[in-house]
Write an enzyme that holds these catalytic residues in place. Structure first.
Site, PDB file in Angstrom:
ATOM      1  N   ILE A   8       0.838  -1.203   0.000  1.00 27.95           N
ATOM      2  CA  ILE A   8       0.000   0.000   0.000  1.00 27.95           C
ATOM      3  C   ILE A   8       0.868   1.246   0.000  1.00 27.95           C
ATOM      4  CG2 ILE A   8      -1.818   1.274   1.197  1.00 27.95           C
ATOM      5  CD1 ILE A   8      -2.667  -1.392   2.487  1.00 27.95           C
ATOM      6  N   ASP A  27      11.442   2.645   6.163  1.00 23.47           N
ATOM      7  CA  ASP A  27      11.020   1.264   5.941  1.00 23.47           C
ATOM      8  C   ASP A  27      12.237   0.367   6.146  1.00 23.47           C
ATOM      9  OD1 ASP A  27      10.099  -1.239   4.665  1.00 23.47           O
ATOM     10  OD2 ASP A  27       8.490   0.000   3.855  1.00 23.47           O
ATOM     11  N   SER A  30      11.483  -5.173   5.170  1.00 19.95           N
ATOM     12  CA  SER A  30      11.203  -6.570   5.491  1.00 19.95           C
ATOM     13  C   SER A  30       9.951  -7.097   4.806  1.00 19.95           C
ATOM     14  CB  SER A  30      11.055  -6.739   7.008  1.00 19.95           C
ATOM     15  OG  SER A  30       9.974  -5.966   7.493  1.00 19.95           O
ATOM     16  N   ASP A  48      14.242   0.219  11.146  1.00 17.16           N
ATOM     17  CA  ASP A  48      13.154  -0.365  11.920  1.00 17.16           C
ATOM     18  C   ASP A  48      12.482   0.761  12.707  1.00 17.16           C
ATOM     19  OD1 ASP A  48      11.718  -1.623  14.140  1.00 17.16           O
ATOM     20  OD2 ASP A  48      12.774  -3.468  13.625  1.00 17.16           O
ATOM     21  N   ALA A  70       3.762   1.107   8.392  1.00 17.20           N
ATOM     22  CA  ALA A  70       4.674   0.013   8.727  1.00 17.20           C
ATOM     23  C   ALA A  70       4.031  -0.915   9.758  1.00 17.20           C
ATOM     24  CB  ALA A  70       5.983   0.576   9.273  1.00 17.20           C
ATOM     25  N   TYR A 138      -2.621 -10.146  15.745  1.00 16.88           N
ATOM     26  CA  TYR A 138      -2.538  -9.016  14.820  1.00 16.88           C
ATOM     27  C   TYR A 138      -3.642  -7.998  15.103  1.00 16.88           C
ATOM     28  CZ  TYR A 138      -3.158  -6.398  10.481  1.00 16.88           C
ATOM     29  OH  TYR A 138      -3.336  -5.390   9.568  1.00 16.88           O
ATOM     30  N   ILE A 197      -6.739 -23.547  -0.558  1.00 20.18           N
ATOM     31  CA  ILE A 197      -7.693 -22.754   0.206  1.00 20.18           C
ATOM     32  C   ILE A 197      -7.731 -23.296   1.631  1.00 20.18           C
ATOM     33  CG2 ILE A 197     -10.132 -22.189   0.510  1.00 20.18           C
ATOM     34  CD1 ILE A 197     -10.429 -22.205  -2.522  1.00 20.18           C
ATOM     35  N   ASP A 267      -8.271 -16.527  12.058  1.00 20.31           N
ATOM     36  CA  ASP A 267      -9.008 -16.004  10.899  1.00 20.31           C
ATOM     37  C   ASP A 267     -10.477 -15.768  11.262  1.00 20.31           C
ATOM     38  OD1 ASP A 267      -6.935 -15.849   9.139  1.00 20.31           O
ATOM     39  OD2 ASP A 267      -7.366 -17.726   8.103  1.00 20.31           O
TER      40      ASP A 267
END
Length: 310
Positions: A8, A27, A30, A48, A70, A138, A197, A267
């Site tokens: 992005i 950036d 990574s 970093d 980031a 996350y 999948i 997920d």
């Protein structure tokens, strides 16, 4: 901009430069498709975002507006290596916010997540008032970043906007990573490989084209944009993984059946977003529908593979 060499971020850099902005990128490369700094269109500091040397970059360039992209972005990896998300997404975000406060940044646009923040939804589509109940590390790290952004920005009179994108896809996404099902499936189909999948493929996501996300970022950064606001940025259209497979297979003329593996922990089974707030307050609407976005992505993948387009 942090993360300006990533998927992005690289699109946003190009858009900002085309509009006459002076852009500097931080950036560590990574997550970028290449580790060659020559591929970054703006001056790059390979760093970093947790590094104390970030202060030197701010002292040199004195930015007025900061775009923070980031991040460690793989849900699967966050479940395997939770400490990495804490390091990059939380500690790195705090370091950035501290530099914004110290060097008088006027506005910061922070990328969170709309796909992993709300967990298993209590209602659909999810609006920004939906309870935050992430299923992955996350998502939890992004929620923490949102709170630190609010607290540090408000304490230091920084205008901030938090964007919660859906599943972003488009040209330039890494087809060999763990995130980005359109790029991963498309790349494998083009080379005749089997596509895998996770689960039954009926998981529903909200796919948004990268150019639409970039457009939202630009609008959110403008002086007249509301401060202290949070926005879902997506298409608002529920689309299953099986739908993505079928659309790509039609575009590429791929005729192999997919393989299936167990679902991955963390997920979300079903998620799509209400974007009416962004439409109302920012005047932003997505312009690229899924079939067109997939065609553009496939054309880019063909070009990257050195294949004939058409």
């Amino acid at each position: 901009m942090t993360g300006g060499a990533g998927f992005i971020g690289s699109h946003l850099v190009q858009r900002l430069l085309s509009e006459g902005w002076s852009v500097t990128v931080v950036d560590d490369l990574s997550s970028s498709p290449t580790d060659d700094s020559k591929e970054v269109a703006a001056p790059l500091h390979r760093l970093d975002i947790t590094d104390s040397a970030l202060a030197d970059v701010f002292a040199e360039h004195r930015p007025e507006t900061v775009f923070h992209l980031a991040a460690q972005v793989s849900v699967a990896r966050s479940m395997r290596e939770p400490g990495l998300d804490v390091h990059t997404n939380v500690a790195g975000g705090i370091n950035l916010l501290q530099q914004c406060a110290q060097f008088g940044v006027r506005r910061i646009v922070v990328f969170s997540t709309g796909g992993a923040l709300y967990g298993d939804p209590e209602y659909l589509p999810c609006d920004e008032a939906h309870p935050i109940q992430p299923l992955s590390v996350y998502g939890a790290s992004k929620h923490a970043l949102e709170q630190y952004t609010r607290v540090i920005s408000e304490a230091n009179s920084i205008d901030y906007t938090i964007l919660r994108p859906g599943n972003v896809y488009g040209p330039g996404q890494d087809p060999h990573g763990e995130a980005g099902v359109v790029a991963i499936f498309g790349s494998r189909m083009l080379t005749g490989e089997e596509v895998t999948i996770h689960g039954d493929g009926e998981q529903v996501k909200d796919y948004v084209f990268v150019d639409d996300v970039v457009a939202a970022s630009i609008v959110a950064s403008r002086p007249g944009a509301p401060a202290g606001a949070v926005y879902n940025i997506a298409n608002g259209v529920p689309t299953s993984v099986n739908d993505i497979f079928s659309l790509l297979a039609q575009e590429i003329e791929y005729d192999r059946a997919p393989a299936h593996t167990p679902e991955r922990p963390g997920d979300v089974r079903r998620i799509y977003l209400d974007t009416s707030k962004a439409r109302r307050e920012l005047g932003w609407t997505p312009e690229i529908e899924l079939r067109e976005g997939i065609a553009r992505t496939v054309a880019s993948l063909r070009h990257a593979e050195g294949m004939a387009v058409g």
